[in-house]
Scaffold this motif. Structure first.
Motif, short mmCIF file in Angstrom:
data_model
loop_
_atom_site.label_atom_id
_atom_site.label_comp_id
_atom_site.label_asym_id
_atom_site.label_seq_id
_atom_site.Cartn_x
_atom_site.Cartn_y
_atom_site.Cartn_z
N ILE A 35 126.47 74.11 -10.10
CA ILE A 35 126.02 73.74 -8.77
C ILE A 35 124.50 73.78 -8.77
O ILE A 35 123.89 74.85 -8.79
CB ILE A 35 126.59 74.69 -7.70
N PRO A 81 129.01 69.40 -5.47
CA PRO A 81 129.03 70.86 -5.61
C PRO A 81 130.42 71.46 -5.37
O PRO A 81 130.82 72.39 -6.08
CB PRO A 81 128.02 71.32 -4.56
N ARG A 82 131.15 70.95 -4.39
CA ARG A 82 132.50 71.47 -4.15
C ARG A 82 133.41 71.23 -5.36
O ARG A 82 134.20 72.10 -5.74
CB ARG A 82 133.11 70.84 -2.90
N ALA A 85 132.52 73.74 -8.01
CA ALA A 85 133.03 75.07 -7.68
C ALA A 85 134.52 75.16 -7.97
O ALA A 85 135.01 76.19 -8.45
CB ALA A 85 132.75 75.38 -6.21
N VAL A 93 125.36 78.88 -10.36
CA VAL A 93 124.70 78.52 -9.10
C VAL A 93 123.20 78.56 -9.36
O VAL A 93 122.62 79.62 -9.59
CB VAL A 93 125.09 79.47 -7.96
N THR A 100 121.54 79.73 -1.14
CA THR A 100 122.62 80.57 -1.67
C THR A 100 123.62 80.99 -0.59
O THR A 100 124.84 80.91 -0.83
CB THR A 100 122.04 81.80 -2.38
N ILE A 103 125.96 78.11 0.02
CA ILE A 103 126.92 77.93 -1.08
C ILE A 103 128.08 78.91 -0.89
O ILE A 103 129.26 78.55 -1.03
CB ILE A 103 126.24 78.18 -2.44
N ASP A 106 130.20 77.67 2.27
CA ASP A 106 130.85 76.37 2.18
C ASP A 106 131.93 76.32 1.10
O ASP A 106 132.91 75.59 1.23
CB ASP A 106 129.83 75.27 1.91
N TYR A 107 131.73 77.07 0.00
CA TYR A 107 132.65 76.98 -1.13
C TYR A 107 133.33 78.31 -1.40
O TYR A 107 133.71 78.61 -2.54
CB TYR A 107 131.90 76.48 -2.37
N ASP A 118 124.29 83.55 -11.20
CA ASP A 118 123.31 83.23 -10.16
C ASP A 118 121.91 83.29 -10.75
O ASP A 118 121.46 84.34 -11.20
CB ASP A 118 123.47 84.24 -9.02
#
Length: 235
Positions: A35, A81-82, A85, A93, A100, A103, A106-107, A118
């Motif tokens: 992502i 991005p989805r 994931a 990420v 962040t 993210i 949403d996911y 990360d």
């Protein structure tokens, strides 16, 4: 995004010629979603694709990543991005730090229970007040709040994009990549992916110790070997 992809086109081909090595294939191929395929995510995509991992690289404009995906080979696809994931058993990420929390919200369903690497760093000039607060409390603590339900590892945040792209498998000693995680198995997976990318992992400790290699620390973007990192961090 077009500027980022232009920079990648300049930096990443140099990596292959500068390394001048046959990249060893991984002993544990994984499905990795990325992502944020900017300078950090793009460099790692190149290294991991060469090592034999399956990748789904992503951005908000996946059509702009099709040429990179094609260049990296049949095990690499581009998507949203989805989709990244959902695809990855491991998810990188690599976004501006202020994104962040988004993210994580949403996911959340797609990321739940997965190993998440990360790379983000908080910069007040770009990310606003949250960056000041998160530097004070440490990114390991902050990112764990923003990415709940994941098996979080702080990784690849303490190296600049140029060395990451161009100095994989550095001789005589590889550059070290400090890591922090609360989940021992997630740490082992991250260590393998660091090795597959051509660097040496340095397990610093739990997420609370990620602050020891945050922005502004003595080891941040210093290009140290693993041995130098261990000495500097008193490991």
């Amino acid at each position: 995004m077009r500027l980022v992809l232009t920079l990648l086109a300049v930096l990443l081909p140099v990596a292959a010629s500068a390394a001048d090595v046959s990249v060893p294939k991984t002993s544990h191929p994984m499905k990795i979603g990325i992502i944020g395929t900017g300078e950090i995510g793009g460099a790692l995509a190149r290294h991991w694709a060469a090592a034999g991992h399956q990748l789904l690289i992503s951005s908000r404009h996946p059509a702009e990543l099709q040429s990179l995906a094609k260049e990296l080979g049949p095990n690499v696809k581009a998507g949203t991005p989805r989709e990244a994931a959902a695809f990855g058993d491991v998810v990188l990420v690599s976004v501006p730090y202020k994104a962040t929390p988004e993210i994580g919200r949403d996911y959340a369903a797609e990321l739940r229970g997965k190993v998440v690497l990360d790379t983000g760093n908080p910069y007040p000039g770009r990310d606003g007040d949250m960056a000041v607060r998160d530097r004070q409390r440490g990114t390991g603590v902050a990112s764990a709040e923003y990415l709940p339900g994941t098996r979080l590892v702080r990784a690849f945040n303490a190296i600049n994009s140029g060395p990451l792209a161009n100095e994989a498998f550095h001789k005589p000693e590889r550059l070290g990549i400090p890591l922090a995680a609360d989940d021992p198995e997630a740490m082992k997976i991250a260590e393998q992916l660091v090795r597959d990318a051509g660097f040496d992992p340095v397990a610093v400790g739990p997420l609370s110790r990620a602050r020891e290699f945050d922005v502004g620390t003595p080891v941040y973007v210093r290009g140290m070997t693993a041995a130098e990192l261990r000495r500097a961090l008193k490991l």
